[in-house]
Design a protein around this motif. Structure first.
Motif, PDB file in Angstrom:
ATOM      1  N   GLN A   8      13.304  10.275   2.107  1.00 42.35           N
ATOM      2  CA  GLN A   8      13.739   9.388   1.033  1.00 42.35           C
ATOM      3  C   GLN A   8      14.009   7.958   1.499  1.00 42.35           C
ATOM      4  O   GLN A   8      13.874   7.010   0.720  1.00 42.35           O
ATOM      5  N   ASP A   9      14.375   7.770   2.767  1.00 41.72           N
ATOM      6  CA  ASP A   9      14.797   6.452   3.234  1.00 41.72           C
ATOM      7  C   ASP A   9      13.634   5.525   3.574  1.00 41.72           C
ATOM      8  O   ASP A   9      13.846   4.322   3.732  1.00 41.72           O
ATOM      9  N   TYR A  10      12.418   6.053   3.710  1.00 40.74           N
ATOM     10  CA  TYR A  10      11.325   5.193   4.175  1.00 40.74           C
ATOM     11  C   TYR A  10       9.977   5.470   3.513  1.00 40.74           C
ATOM     12  O   TYR A  10       9.040   4.702   3.674  1.00 40.74           O
ATOM     13  N   MET A  11       9.840   6.525   2.736  1.00 36.19           N
ATOM     14  CA  MET A  11       8.534   6.893   2.207  1.00 36.19           C
ATOM     15  C   MET A  11       7.971   5.863   1.230  1.00 36.19           C
ATOM     16  O   MET A  11       6.747   5.670   1.159  1.00 36.19           O
ATOM     17  N   GLU A  12       8.839   5.176   0.480  1.00 33.36           N
ATOM     18  CA  GLU A  12       8.337   4.189  -0.482  1.00 33.36           C
ATOM     19  C   GLU A  12       7.639   3.036   0.220  1.00 33.36           C
ATOM     20  O   GLU A  12       6.616   2.526  -0.268  1.00 33.36           O
ATOM     21  N   HIS A  13       8.170   2.615   1.359  1.00 33.06           N
ATOM     22  CA  HIS A  13       7.520   1.549   2.132  1.00 33.06           C
ATOM     23  C   HIS A  13       6.115   1.971   2.540  1.00 33.06           C
ATOM     24  O   HIS A  13       5.159   1.196   2.462  1.00 33.06           O
ATOM     25  N   CYS A  14       5.983   3.226   2.960  1.00 35.29           N
ATOM     26  CA  CYS A  14       4.682   3.765   3.344  1.00 35.29           C
ATOM     27  C   CYS A  14       3.716   3.730   2.162  1.00 35.29           C
ATOM     28  O   CYS A  14       2.602   3.190   2.263  1.00 35.29           O
ATOM     29  N   VAL A  15       4.135   4.301   1.041  1.00 37.90           N
ATOM     30  CA  VAL A  15       3.254   4.397  -0.123  1.00 37.90           C
ATOM     31  C   VAL A  15       2.898   3.017  -0.657  1.00 37.90           C
ATOM     32  O   VAL A  15       1.740   2.752  -1.037  1.00 37.90           O
ATOM     33  N   GLU A  16       3.862   2.101  -0.676  1.00 32.79           N
ATOM     34  CA  GLU A  16       3.593   0.745  -1.160  1.00 32.79           C
ATOM     35  C   GLU A  16       2.520   0.058  -0.325  1.00 32.79           C
ATOM     36  O   GLU A  16       1.732  -0.744  -0.836  1.00 32.79           O
ATOM     37  N   SER A  17       2.480   0.355   0.970  1.00 34.16           N
ATOM     38  CA  SER A  17       1.450  -0.255   1.821  1.00 34.16           C
ATOM     39  C   SER A  17       0.062   0.304   1.514  1.00 34.16           C
ATOM     40  O   SER A  17      -0.954  -0.328   1.836  1.00 34.16           O
ATOM     41  N   LEU A  18       0.007   1.482   0.856  1.00 29.64           N
ATOM     42  CA  LEU A  18      -1.267   2.127   0.543  1.00 29.64           C
ATOM     43  C   LEU A  18      -1.779   1.800  -0.859  1.00 29.64           C
ATOM     44  O   LEU A  18      -2.966   1.935  -1.139  1.00 29.64           O
ATOM     45  N   LEU A  19      -0.885   1.362  -1.741  1.00 32.63           N
ATOM     46  CA  LEU A  19      -1.254   1.120  -3.138  1.00 32.63           C
ATOM     47  C   LEU A  19      -2.337   0.051  -3.326  1.00 32.63           C
ATOM     48  O   LEU A  19      -3.115   0.153  -4.288  1.00 32.63           O
ATOM     49  N   PRO A  20      -2.438  -0.971  -2.465  1.00 27.38           N
ATOM     50  CA  PRO A  20      -3.503  -1.955  -2.671  1.00 27.38           C
ATOM     51  C   PRO A  20      -4.919  -1.375  -2.639  1.00 27.38           C
ATOM     52  O   PRO A  20      -5.872  -2.056  -3.027  1.00 27.38           O
ATOM     53  N   GLY A  21      -5.060  -0.123  -2.224  1.00 28.91           N
ATOM     54  CA  GLY A  21      -6.373   0.514  -2.277  1.00 28.91           C
ATOM     55  C   GLY A  21      -6.866   0.746  -3.689  1.00 28.91           C
ATOM     56  O   GLY A  21      -8.064   0.956  -3.913  1.00 28.91           O
ATOM     57  N   GLY A  22      -5.951   0.717  -4.651  1.00 30.94           N
ATOM     58  CA  GLY A  22      -6.320   0.834  -6.061  1.00 30.94           C
ATOM     59  C   GLY A  22      -7.034   2.125  -6.387  1.00 30.94           C
ATOM     60  O   GLY A  22      -6.772   3.178  -5.801  1.00 30.94           O
ATOM     61  N   GLU A  23      -7.977   2.045  -7.326  1.00 32.97           N
ATOM     62  CA  GLU A  23      -8.651   3.228  -7.848  1.00 32.97           C
ATOM     63  C   GLU A  23      -9.599   3.878  -6.845  1.00 32.97           C
ATOM     64  O   GLU A  23     -10.036   5.017  -7.052  1.00 32.97           O
ATOM     65  N   ASP A  24      -9.933   3.178  -5.762  1.00 29.20           N
ATOM     66  CA  ASP A  24     -10.795   3.770  -4.733  1.00 29.20           C
ATOM     67  C   ASP A  24     -10.069   4.846  -3.921  1.00 29.20           C
ATOM     68  O   ASP A  24     -10.704   5.628  -3.218  1.00 29.20           O
ATOM     69  N   VAL A  25      -8.750   4.852  -4.036  1.00 29.05           N
ATOM     70  CA  VAL A  25      -7.925   5.673  -3.143  1.00 29.05           C
ATOM     71  C   VAL A  25      -7.092   6.662  -3.959  1.00 29.05           C
ATOM     72  O   VAL A  25      -6.635   6.349  -5.069  1.00 29.05           O
ATOM     73  N   GLU A  26      -6.902   7.863  -3.418  1.00 25.94           N
ATOM     74  CA  GLU A  26      -5.889   8.763  -3.944  1.00 25.94           C
ATOM     75  C   GLU A  26      -4.850   8.983  -2.843  1.00 25.94           C
ATOM     76  O   GLU A  26      -5.191   9.235  -1.689  1.00 25.94           O
ATOM     77  N   ILE A  27      -3.594   8.826  -3.210  1.00 33.84           N
ATOM     78  CA  ILE A  27      -2.473   8.996  -2.286  1.00 33.84           C
ATOM     79  C   ILE A  27      -1.804  10.321  -2.624  1.00 33.84           C
ATOM     80  O   ILE A  27      -1.209  10.475  -3.702  1.00 33.84           O
ATOM     81  N   LEU A  28      -1.931  11.281  -1.720  1.00 35.88           N
ATOM     82  CA  LEU A  28      -1.409  12.625  -1.939  1.00 35.88           C
ATOM     83  C   LEU A  28      -0.080  12.765  -1.205  1.00 35.88           C
ATOM     84  O   LEU A  28      -0.049  12.989   0.007  1.00 35.88           O
ATOM     85  N   ILE A  29       1.009  12.599  -1.935  1.00 39.40           N
ATOM     86  CA  ILE A  29       2.332  12.767  -1.336  1.00 39.40           C
ATOM     87  C   ILE A  29       2.652  14.264  -1.329  1.00 39.40           C
ATOM     88  O   ILE A  29       2.753  14.889  -2.385  1.00 39.40           O
ATOM     89  N   VAL A  30       2.774  14.816  -0.140  1.00 37.15           N
ATOM     90  CA  VAL A  30       3.058  16.242  -0.022  1.00 37.15           C
ATOM     91  C   VAL A  30       4.529  16.402   0.344  1.00 37.15           C
ATOM     92  O   VAL A  30       4.939  16.153   1.483  1.00 37.15           O
ATOM     93  N   ASP A  31       5.318  16.780  -0.645  1.00 37.98           N
ATOM     94  CA  ASP A  31       6.750  17.037  -0.446  1.00 37.98           C
ATOM     95  C   ASP A  31       6.898  18.425   0.154  1.00 37.98           C
ATOM     96  O   ASP A  31       6.767  19.437  -0.529  1.00 37.98           O
ATOM     97  N   ASP A  32       7.209  18.467   1.453  1.00 41.58           N
ATOM     98  CA  ASP A  32       7.184  19.718   2.206  1.00 41.58           C
ATOM     99  C   ASP A  32       8.557  20.400   2.197  1.00 41.58           C
ATOM    100  O   ASP A  32       9.203  20.564   3.225  1.00 41.58           O
ATOM    101  N   GLY A  33       9.020  20.751   0.985  1.00 41.43           N
ATOM    102  CA  GLY A  33      10.289  21.458   0.865  1.00 41.43           C
ATOM    103  C   GLY A  33      11.493  20.613   1.218  1.00 41.43           C
ATOM    104  O   GLY A  33      12.477  21.125   1.785  1.00 41.43           O
TER     105      GLY A  33
END
Length: 341
Positions: free
Chosen positions: A14-39
């Protein structure tokens, strides 16, 4: 079909995952970001759902019972629809300029009908508080700006090896290799890189600093005390690498590929050995010897080469307490120079 699937394994992130995902969002529709919440037991799942809701068609939240890093990567690969597949750990991130260049290359590759089996790029050891940020790059060993095969690759030295952070595999190569990482086991990123290598025919290297590999959290898997506490898992991965090397022998027609895979194994054997030496317990030192015996039983000629004819093998197997002290000193010097862990 997406161009690139990016799996983001998350466990109590929870403390850092948003920073990670935000860095990936500029890929736009070419990219799918699969966040796997591992329990996760914190707000990771809630954050994943919010990000998926805010970015439909790009971010997907997948929830599962805890299966460890390997289990989360397996799940990402299972649901991936992209032509290419990348893993970005939830405490890491990617550089925007390099990201744009990688996506531009992949678009051109698809348009030209020439998909590499493996796309390589650089990664940065982003060590917290370190003034020197080591960039792991490969320009001395791989051709840049062109397609190539293992025939065109130079053998990598012991200080340079391919990590998960370096690679984007064509998704079908991962599936063809039968990749299924062990669950509830750390250090499986080495298997992710290692097992598909013999299936790779075409490679492309983009000399861009793409992946920021964060090092600094006390609970991080590469923290030295954590590594020692998980030596059993390191040894499990080591033994699986030895098995993979033996099973892949019929596929490895190229001498450089074989050399680089053997060198990779040597490095991982060295890391496991030095952690056992640093631990100093009789149990761990016994595990170390058993690991080398396992290699000897599986591949006697490789055992002889790695243990007695390489600097790493000799350095990790010096006899007695004095020999082990020398091994630790040599490792600490290398660690300080290169800034890993």
């Amino acid at each position: 079909m997406k161009l690139l699937s990016i799996a983001v394994p998350c466990y109590n992130s929870q403390d850092y995952m948003e920073h990670c995902v935000e860095s990936l969002l500029p890929g736009g529709e070419d990219v799918e970001i699969l966040i796997v919440d591992d329990g996760s037991k914190d707000q990771t799942g809630v954050i994943a759902d919010r990000l998926a809701s805010a970015h439909p068609g790009i971010v997907r939240a997948i929830h599962q019972e805890n299966a460890g890093h390997g289990g989360a990567v397996n799940t990402g690969l299972k649901y991936a629809t992209g032509l290419f597949f990348k893993v970005v750990d939830s405490d890491d991130w990617v550089g925007l300029e390099a990201y744009e260049k990688i996506l531009a290359f992949l678009r051109d590759a698809v348009a030209g009908g020439r998909l590499p089996d493996l796309l390589l790029s650089n990664y940065i050891y982003d060590k917290q508080g370190a003034s020197h940020k080591l960039v792991m790059q490969y320009r001395k060993y791989f051709p840049t700006g062109t397609y190539f095969t293992w025939d065109d690759v130079k053998p990598l030295p012991p200080t340079t090896y391919i990590l998960m952070h370096s690679v984007i595999y064509r998704t079908e190569i991962l599936r063809a290799s039968g990749l299924s990482l062990p669950t509830k086991t750390f250090y499986v990123d080495n298997l992710f890189v290692f097992q598909p290598m013999p299936y790779v025919r075409t490679i492309y290297y983009l000399d861009v600093d793409f992946y920021h590999y964060f090092i600094g959290r006390e609970d991080q898997s590469v923290n030295e005390s954590v590594m020692i506490s998980r030596l059993d898992q390191q040894y499990r991965v080591n033994r699986l690498m030895i098995d993979i090397l033996k099973q892949s022998a019929p596929l490895m027609k190229n001498r450089t590929l074989c050399k680089n895979m053997c060198s990779y194994l040597n490095i991982i054997m060295t890391i496991s050995s030095i952690m056992a030496i640093k631990s100093g317990t009789e149990e761990h030192l016994k595990w170390k010897e058993e690991l080398w015996k396992y290699l000897e039983a599986s591949n006697p000629s490789l055992y002889q080469k790695l243990r007695y004819r390489t600097i790493l093998g000799l350095g990790m197997n010096l006899p007695g307490k004095t020999g082990r002290k020398i091994s630790v000193i040599a490792y600490n010097i290398t660690q300080k120079i290169y800034g890993f862990n």
